[in-house]
Design a protein around this motif. Structure first.
Motif, short mmCIF file in Angstrom:
data_model
loop_
_atom_site.label_atom_id
_atom_site.label_comp_id
_atom_site.label_asym_id
_atom_site.label_seq_id
_atom_site.Cartn_x
_atom_site.Cartn_y
_atom_site.Cartn_z
N THR A 110 -6.14 0.39 0.00
CA THR A 110 -4.79 0.09 -0.79
C THR A 110 -3.82 1.22 -0.53
O THR A 110 -2.84 1.20 -1.16
CB THR A 110 -5.18 0.23 -2.49
N ALA B 108 -3.76 -3.94 -2.51
CA ALA B 108 -3.02 -3.15 -3.26
C ALA B 108 -2.61 -4.10 -4.45
O ALA B 108 -2.65 -3.48 -5.81
CB ALA B 108 -1.83 -2.56 -2.40
N PRO C 93 0.73 -1.03 -0.06
CA PRO C 93 0.18 0.18 0.08
C PRO C 93 0.87 1.23 0.15
O PRO C 93 2.09 1.12 0.32
CB PRO C 93 -0.82 -0.23 1.27
#
Length: 90
Positions: free
Chosen positions: A34, A65, A12
């Motif tokens: 994310t 992510a 992330p």
């Protein structure tokens, strides 16, 4: 470029979602899933958030992510389209 690379590695990002308004990256970014949006948090809040983040939540954010990047970004398809475009220039 570094945002794409980071998410492709399953990490992330800490960013300003507002910087990507109307761009492809905007679709990739979801605060707390994310990325961490620094438009919504102070630096001390981000520091506290990261330090209190349980390992399972971090693993979830990493997975999200990567999955978001994989589902939205298709460099191979884009390369084919660019190649066709360049061939038509001849």
């Amino acid at each position: 470029h570094s945002l794409f690379a980071t998410m492709a590695c399953g990490r992330p990002v800490i960013t300003r979602i507002s910087d990507y308004k109307g761009k492809l990256c905007e679709e990739l970014l979801e605060d707390g899933t994310t990325c961490l949006d620094i438009d919504k948090r102070s630096f001390s809040d981000i520091y506290s958030y990261i330090n209190a983040l349980p390992p399972f939540k971090y693993e979830y954010m990493c997975q999200q992510a990567y999955e978001r990047f994989s589902s939205k970004v298709h460099f191979d398809e884009e390369a084919i389209e660019i190649k066709k475009f360049l061939e038509n220039l001849r």
